[in-house]
Design a protein around this motif. Structure first.
Motif, PDB file in Angstrom:
ATOM      1  N   PRO A 575       0.826  -1.216   0.000  1.00 24.04           N
ATOM      2  CA  PRO A 575       0.000   0.000   0.000  1.00 24.04           C
ATOM      3  C   PRO A 575       0.861   1.268   0.000  1.00 24.04           C
ATOM      4  CG  PRO A 575       0.028  -0.986   2.175  1.00 24.04           C
ATOM      5  CD  PRO A 575       0.759  -1.942   1.277  1.00 24.04           C
ATOM      6  N   PHE A 576       0.302   2.331  -0.571  1.00 25.47           N
ATOM      7  CA  PHE A 576       0.927   3.658  -0.494  1.00 25.47           C
ATOM      8  C   PHE A 576      -0.184   4.704  -0.528  1.00 25.47           C
ATOM      9  CE2 PHE A 576       0.391   3.067  -4.998  1.00 25.47           C
ATOM     10  CZ  PHE A 576       0.128   4.336  -5.514  1.00 25.47           C
ATOM     11  N   ASP A 577       0.133   5.907  -0.082  1.00 22.21           N
ATOM     12  CA  ASP A 577      -0.835   6.998   0.001  1.00 22.21           C
ATOM     13  C   ASP A 577      -0.576   8.012  -1.109  1.00 22.21           C
ATOM     14  OD1 ASP A 577      -2.045   5.914   2.200  1.00 22.21           O
ATOM     15  OD2 ASP A 577      -0.837   7.043   3.650  1.00 22.21           O
ATOM     16  N   LEU A 578      -1.628   8.385  -1.797  1.00 20.71           N
ATOM     17  CA  LEU A 578      -1.563   9.460  -2.785  1.00 20.71           C
ATOM     18  C   LEU A 578      -2.278  10.669  -2.181  1.00 20.71           C
ATOM     19  CD1 LEU A 578      -0.896  10.479  -5.661  1.00 20.71           C
ATOM     20  CD2 LEU A 578      -3.150   9.667  -6.367  1.00 20.71           C
ATOM     21  N   LYS A 579      -1.521  11.737  -1.952  1.00 21.18           N
ATOM     22  CA  LYS A 579      -2.093  12.933  -1.341  1.00 21.18           C
ATOM     23  C   LYS A 579      -2.593  13.875  -2.432  1.00 21.18           C
ATOM     24  CE  LYS A 579       0.857  12.628   2.739  1.00 21.18           C
ATOM     25  NZ  LYS A 579       1.882  13.298   3.567  1.00 21.18           N
ATOM     26  N   VAL A 580      -3.838  14.269  -2.292  1.00 21.45           N
ATOM     27  CA  VAL A 580      -4.487  15.140  -3.275  1.00 21.45           C
ATOM     28  C   VAL A 580      -4.862  16.449  -2.585  1.00 21.45           C
ATOM     29  CG1 VAL A 580      -6.405  15.396  -4.902  1.00 21.45           C
ATOM     30  CG2 VAL A 580      -5.384  13.141  -4.500  1.00 21.45           C
ATOM     31  N   GLN A 592      -6.875  15.476   0.828  1.00 20.83           N
ATOM     32  CA  GLN A 592      -7.404  14.129   1.017  1.00 20.83           C
ATOM     33  C   GLN A 592      -6.356  13.111   0.590  1.00 20.83           C
ATOM     34  OE1 GLN A 592     -11.417  13.609  -0.324  1.00 20.83           O
ATOM     35  NE2 GLN A 592     -11.171  11.399  -0.633  1.00 20.83           N
ATOM     36  N   THR A 593      -6.295  12.023   1.331  1.00 19.27           N
ATOM     37  CA  THR A 593      -5.351  10.956   1.033  1.00 19.27           C
ATOM     38  C   THR A 593      -6.100   9.767   0.434  1.00 19.27           C
ATOM     39  OG1 THR A 593      -3.863  11.620   2.810  1.00 19.27           O
ATOM     40  CG2 THR A 593      -3.642   9.380   1.964  1.00 19.27           C
ATOM     41  N   ILE A 594      -5.647   9.326  -0.723  1.00 22.48           N
ATOM     42  CA  ILE A 594      -6.244   8.151  -1.376  1.00 22.48           C
ATOM     43  C   ILE A 594      -5.364   6.938  -1.058  1.00 22.48           C
ATOM     44  CG2 ILE A 594      -6.914   7.104  -3.555  1.00 22.48           C
ATOM     45  CD1 ILE A 594      -7.184   9.868  -4.743  1.00 22.48           C
ATOM     46  N   PRO A 595      -5.908   5.958  -0.362  1.00 22.80           N
ATOM     47  CA  PRO A 595      -5.113   4.746  -0.103  1.00 22.80           C
ATOM     48  C   PRO A 595      -5.088   3.845  -1.344  1.00 22.80           C
ATOM     49  CG  PRO A 595      -7.270   4.560   0.924  1.00 22.80           C
ATOM     50  CD  PRO A 595      -7.219   5.924   0.302  1.00 22.80           C
ATOM     51  N   LEU A 596      -3.915   3.630  -1.887  1.00 31.14           N
ATOM     52  CA  LEU A 596      -3.753   2.779  -3.062  1.00 31.14           C
ATOM     53  C   LEU A 596      -2.789   1.646  -2.735  1.00 31.14           C
ATOM     54  CD1 LEU A 596      -3.456   5.561  -5.813  1.00 31.14           C
ATOM     55  CD2 LEU A 596      -5.480   4.208  -5.226  1.00 31.14           C
ATOM     56  N   GLU A 597      -2.684   0.728  -3.661  1.00 28.30           N
ATOM     57  CA  GLU A 597      -1.811  -0.421  -3.420  1.00 28.30           C
ATOM     58  C   GLU A 597      -1.201  -0.877  -4.732  1.00 28.30           C
ATOM     59  OE1 GLU A 597      -1.896  -4.816  -1.206  1.00 28.30           O
ATOM     60  OE2 GLU A 597      -3.675  -3.511  -1.247  1.00 28.30           O
ATOM     61  N   ILE A 598       0.080  -1.241  -4.663  1.00 23.50           N
ATOM     62  CA  ILE A 598       0.771  -1.791  -5.817  1.00 23.50           C
ATOM     63  C   ILE A 598       0.826  -3.307  -5.667  1.00 23.50           C
ATOM     64  CG2 ILE A 598       2.950  -1.874  -7.089  1.00 23.50           C
ATOM     65  CD1 ILE A 598       3.489   0.956  -6.229  1.00 23.50           C
ATOM     66  N   TYR A 599       0.405  -3.976  -6.744  1.00 25.52           N
ATOM     67  CA  TYR A 599       0.400  -5.435  -6.742  1.00 25.52           C
ATOM     68  C   TYR A 599       1.568  -5.951  -7.575  1.00 25.52           C
ATOM     69  CZ  TYR A 599      -4.307  -5.094  -4.823  1.00 25.52           C
ATOM     70  OH  TYR A 599      -5.385  -4.823  -4.026  1.00 25.52           O
ATOM     71  N   LYS A 600       2.000  -7.155  -7.208  1.00 27.27           N
ATOM     72  CA  LYS A 600       3.099  -7.778  -7.936  1.00 27.27           C
ATOM     73  C   LYS A 600       2.624  -8.176  -9.318  1.00 27.27           C
ATOM     74  CE  LYS A 600       6.510 -11.500  -7.526  1.00 27.27           C
ATOM     75  NZ  LYS A 600       7.653 -10.585  -7.641  1.00 27.27           N
ATOM     76  N   ALA A 601       3.441  -7.930 -10.312  1.00 28.04           N
ATOM     77  CA  ALA A 601       3.083  -8.274 -11.685  1.00 28.04           C
ATOM     78  C   ALA A 601       2.916  -9.781 -11.809  1.00 28.04           C
ATOM     79  CB  ALA A 601       4.168  -7.785 -12.650  1.00 28.04           C
ATOM     80  N   ALA A 602       1.786 -10.200 -12.336  1.00 28.67           N
ATOM     81  CA  ALA A 602       1.494 -11.626 -12.475  1.00 28.67           C
ATOM     82  C   ALA A 602       1.955 -12.118 -13.837  1.00 28.67           C
ATOM     83  CB  ALA A 602       0.002 -11.881 -12.315  1.00 28.67           C
ATOM     84  N   ALA A 603       2.414 -13.385 -13.852  1.00 27.39           N
ATOM     85  CA  ALA A 603       2.881 -13.956 -15.121  1.00 27.39           C
ATOM     86  C   ALA A 603       1.710 -14.286 -16.027  1.00 27.39           C
ATOM     87  CB  ALA A 603       3.702 -15.208 -14.852  1.00 27.39           C
ATOM     88  N   THR A 604       0.599 -14.699 -15.443  1.00 25.47           N
ATOM     89  CA  THR A 604      -0.588 -15.040 -16.246  1.00 25.47           C
ATOM     90  C   THR A 604      -1.792 -14.313 -15.648  1.00 25.47           C
ATOM     91  OG1 THR A 604      -1.016 -16.990 -14.885  1.00 25.47           O
ATOM     92  CG2 THR A 604       0.298 -17.298 -16.895  1.00 25.47           C
ATOM     93  N   GLN A 605      -2.850 -14.219 -16.427  1.00 27.43           N
ATOM     94  CA  GLN A 605      -4.070 -13.547 -15.994  1.00 27.43           C
ATOM     95  C   GLN A 605      -5.228 -14.520 -16.110  1.00 27.43           C
ATOM     96  OE1 GLN A 605      -4.243 -10.398 -14.842  1.00 27.43           O
ATOM     97  NE2 GLN A 605      -6.406 -10.695 -14.378  1.00 27.43           N
ATOM     98  N   VAL A 606      -5.931 -14.769 -15.011  1.00 25.97           N
ATOM     99  CA  VAL A 606      -7.092 -15.648 -15.021  1.00 25.97           C
ATOM    100  C   VAL A 606      -8.271 -14.892 -15.607  1.00 25.97           C
ATOM    101  CG1 VAL A 606      -8.660 -17.028 -13.611  1.00 25.97           C
ATOM    102  CG2 VAL A 606      -6.237 -16.857 -13.014  1.00 25.97           C
TER     103      VAL A 606
END
Length: 897
Positions: A575-580, A592-606
């Motif tokens: 997670p990381f915060d984006l301040k607006v 306002q702070t938007i809580p966002l999150e970075i996900y690990k890049a997946a090799a395949t997509q279901v």
């Protein structure tokens, strides 16, 4: 020695006198009365002359005799000197002088100048000028030499002559030239024996007491004076006096005490002579009438001309009911006059006026001095107009009424501090507009001002202090956002709505103003401190992380802003915060702070849908995990016979009605599902935010007329049309009838019977659409209990008293967010209503229980019943229940994918 001195004196005198003798004809003047020579120098020497004049023979003889006598007495040298002197002068005069002149002189002394005067309209020269006439004065310039003469500058001017202490206004203008050549510097040139004429036009005043007119004329700096005799006309004027009209302030034909009036008339000259210095005077002074000026000067009146005059009168305080006599007399300075005229002026005694302000109202629209929103409230940032009704309740008229406005304290400023009203008769009334500018930062609940009313007679001095209430408005900024990861041209990713390593994200920011006042100079700032995240420059030129949005009107959404964000492959997962920061002028913005999150890049997509890029089938498997429903799956469906109405009522004009935080977001995202997922053309969708009662009547029709805009559009498509209607906003019951109403944006709860849109009418009119049965689907994220998550819509009313009578529904598919006695809840993390959130998730494929690539009404009902109730229990900690309802064809298919 004495003889020598005498001889010397004689010789010197001869040398001085001889030039005068030779030039004796140079100052020749023509004293003719019709032609005057201004300057004529006759010392004209022919350049080719070689002989000796007769005058020079005695000069040489006398010089020789004197030199001989001097030498005879023994003064040889002196005698020779005298002879040499005489001979030298002779040689210079006859053989040298004209050559020197030829080299250095411009020959201006070889010019004759003449002056001639012609009365206007006559071709006869005149030596006399008559007062009051116009004429032209011709200057003739002649080159009598055999050479071209340059740099000629004609001059003609009137000498200053004071007449009894008054300077006459004789005019010389409109000069015209004939002949000669004019240089760029304004001077003229004449060829040998050539002449030119300059015409000056003269206007002689009618009154001019001098006997002569004296002029200066000539060329360059060499001028001479000449006179013309000034003569008066022998024919006398014949003056005729006429009184035309009596005009009083109130127009009743009589002069009241303190009232002003005017008498007009004219004087006509019916004679042949000029009436000079004509004046009209009142020779009899009335006792009860004041005259501003007893004498009116009309100046000169030419034969056949007429001049108007006006006398200003004013009734005195002691005026009584009677007739006052005024005697008018006209004359000129020569003693010419006319028969006096007597005029009777009716007068009336003083009747006091009395003024009072009987009523006043507020105008804050866009007419007159006002510039506001038209809600009849004085609010900050407006220019308002207060209309006063001023009535004269006294016995007499008020004259020259004026108002003056003063505002107590600082802040509010009057637009028109003083206003002239004029006369107000007894029982008469006048409207007085007074404007005020209320600063945008004015926070006080009222302001005070005083209206002072006076009249020209100084009888009235009425002061009215007034206090008016003010309402304080503010802009209220908020924003919504959508994450694009391959769903826009500027983004790149796998379109699952998640931020993953290596993607190029576009963050769509929708700023809006939920307040009652326009937000000026709005700016957007973003900041995120996280390894691997880079927010691209918002400004193309400055390189700063600030974007100028500009003005956002009250209750409006600004244009969307696309913010590019690069996520590197090695960005930290988590997670990381984006301040607006949204800033604006004059008021505080929002952080306002938007809580966002970075996900690990997946090799395949279901994927569960038709393709991996459809948006269906994220890798969400847990019931508790949040689903990103903001990106509508693209199914490539085409429902050309589909039509939809989407309404999101977030803001309400009545401040007692709380806003529905996510209503506009619900409607906006639902529209994207209608176009991308269900396949309805954008041109077949009516979208409204903060819809008013007039909008509902226009689109859906009324109880009396069911054929609104939706009916006409569906009729155009045909009975195979498939209709979707979505509404997110408030609903409420009527306290007297318990009938359910949709609450439009401009409604007030106390008048919901007249200002609300009946739910029963909506259901009936949708059921009357010209389509097949069960082809109309209504989705409502609204409760009709009179309660909301933000509070009660009805103030000071017990919730137990709020009951709703549900309308009957047949032939429709109706999804409702809750039962009639429940509250529809919000899902803050998803920024949607709970019900809308799960409707959208169901359309992503979550509601497809048997995985047959079709979502039926029945499947959606089961999915919503399970998910909505459990999520509301979770969000409210089991203090609130929400049970969605469905009525309609359960086998009907909502979506195929």
């Amino acid at each position: 020695m004495r003889a020598i001195k005498n001889y010397t004196i004689i010789i010197l005198c001869l040398n001085l006198l001889c030039p005068l003798i030779l030039l004796g004809d140079s100052n020749f003047k023509n004293n003719s009365p019709v032609k005057k020579i201004i300057r004529a120098n006759r010392d004209y020497q022919n350049e080719n002359k070689k002989g000796i004049s007769l005058l020079e023979i005695p000069y040489l003889g006398l010089t020789g005799y004197v030199s001989y006598k001097i030498m005879e007495t023994g003064y040889v040298v002196l005698g020779r000197d005298v002879a040499l002197l005489g001979l030298s002068r002779f040689v210079y005069k006859n053989f040298v002088k004209h050559r020197i002149v030829k080299l250095f002189d411009n020959n201006l002394d070889k010019i004759d100048v003449y002056i001639m005067y012609y009365p206007m309209g006559s071709d006869q020269l005149s030596s006399k000028i008559f007062a009051g006439e116009m004429g032209k004065m011709v200057m003739s310039i002649e080159n009598i030499s055999n050479k071209k003469i340059k740099n000629i500058k004609p001059i003609l001017e009137l000498k200053s002559i004071a007449s009894r202490g008054v300077e006459p206004e004789l005019k010389i203008d409109n000069k015209k030239t004939k002949g000669g050549k004019r240089s760029l510097k304004g001077s003229y040139s004449l060829g040998p024996k050539e002449s030119m004429e300059l015409v000056f036009y003269l206007t002689i005043p009618g009154i001019y007491d001098a006997k002569n007119l004296s002029f200066n004329g000539g060329i360059n700096s060499n001028t001479e004076s000449f006179n013309y005799r000034l003569q008066e006309s022998l024919d006398p004027p014949s003056l005729n006096l006429v009184i035309n009209d009596f005009i009083d302030d109130d127009g009743n034909g009589s002069l009241d005490a303190y009232e002003s009036a005017r008498i007009t008339g004219d004087v006509e000259n019916q004679g042949d002579g000029v009436g000079r210095g004509v004046k009209v005077e009142l020779t009899k002074t009335p006792k009860t009438i004041a005259i501003l000026d007893n004498i009116t000067s009309l100046g000169d009146i030419l034969p056949g001309r007429r001049e108007n005059f006006t006398f200003l009168l004013k009734g005195k305080k002691n005026t009584i009911n009677q007739n006052e006599e005024l005697v008018f007399y006209v004359s000129d300075i020569k003693g010419n006059d006319a028969r006096p005229i007597s005029s009777l002026i009716p007068t009336k005694k003083f009747l006091p006026p009395k003024l009072e302000i009987t009523n006043w109202s507020i105008n804050d629209g866009n007419i007159g001095l006002a510039d506001g929103n038209g809600n009849n409230l004085i609010e900050n940032g407006e220019s308002v107009e207060i209309l006063f009704e001023l009535k004269n309740i006294g016995e007499g008229p008020a004259y020259g009424v004026s108002t003056d406005v003063t505002v107590a304290g600082l802040g509010v400023l009057p637009i028109n501090g003083s206003e002239f009203i004029g006369a107000i008769g007894p029982s008469a009334m006048k409207s007085i507009p007074i404007g005020f500018r209320v600063p945008v930062t004015y926070k006080k609940e009222s302001f005070k001002f005083s209206v002072t009313i006076t009249d020209e007679r100084k009888i009235i001095n009425f002061v009215k202090p007034i206090t008016v209430d003010c309402a304080y408005r503010t802009p209220k900024l908020s924003f919504d956002y959508v994450i694009h990861d391959g769903t826009t041209a500027g983004s790149r990713g796998n379109q699952n709505g998640l931020i993953e390593q290596g993607e190029k994200i576009e963050l769509e920011i929708l700023a809006r103003n939920d307040g009652d006042l326009d937000a000026e100079d709005v700016t957007l700032n973003l900041d995120a401190k996280h390894n691997g995240i880079e927010i691209k420059s918002l400004s193309r030129y400055s390189g700063m992380q600030e974007l100028t949005i500009g003005k956002i009107p009250a209750r409006q959404i600004a244009r969307k802003q696309m913010i590019p964000i690069d996520v590197r492959w090695n960005a930290d997962v988590g997670p990381f915060d984006l301040k607006v920061l949204l800033g604006m002028a004059n008021f505080s913005g929002i952080r306002q702070t938007i809580p966002l999150e970075i996900y690990k890049a997946a090799a395949t997509q279901v994927a569960m849908g038709v393709s991996s890029s459809s948006g269906f089938g994220t890798n969400v498997t847990s019931d508790d995990e949040w689903i990103n429903v903001d990106i509508a799956p693209n199914t490539n469906n085409k429902l050309k016979n589909g039509f939809a109405v989407v309404i999101g009522n977030r803001n309400y004009e009545n401040r007692d009605i709380p806003q529905v935080d996510y209503a506009d977001r619900d409607s906006r995202v639902f529209k994207s599902y209608l176009t991308k997922t269900i396949g309805i053309p954008t041109s077949n969708i009516i979208e409204l935010t903060d819809a008013k009662l007039s909008d509902f009547n226009r689109i859906f029709g009324t109880r009396e007329n069911k054929e609104g805009q939706l009916f006409k559009q569906v009729k155009r498509i045909g009975d195979n049309a498939k209709v979707y209607v979505f509404y997110s906003g408030h609903g409420a019951p009527d306290l007297n009838t318990n009938e359910a109403y949709i609450v439009p944006a401009g409604a007030s709860m106390g008048n919901i019977e007249f200002e609300g849109y009946p739910l029963e009418v909506l259901i009936e009119n949708l059921g009357s659409l010209p389509v097949k049965s069960n082809q109309v689907t209504l989705v409502m994220d609204a409760c009709f209990s009179g309660k909301s998550e933000s509070g009660m819509l009805y103030k000071k009313i017990s919730p137990a008293l709020l009951k709703v009578k549900a309308p009957s529904m047949s032939g429709l598919n109706v999804f409702s967010s809750s039962r009639n006695d429940q509250v529809s809840s919000w899902y803050p993390k998803a920024r949607h209503g709970v019900f809308t959130y799960y409707v959208l998730a169901g359309l992503q494929g979550q509601a497809d229980q048997n995985q047959d690539k079709k979502i039926t009404n029945g499947e959606m009902e089961v999915y919503l019943s399970d998910k909505v109730s459990s999520k509301v229990n979770e969000l409210s900690n089991f203090t609130r229940e929400q049970n969605p309802t469905f009525s309609g064809d359960k086998a009907g298919v909502i979506l195929k994918y």
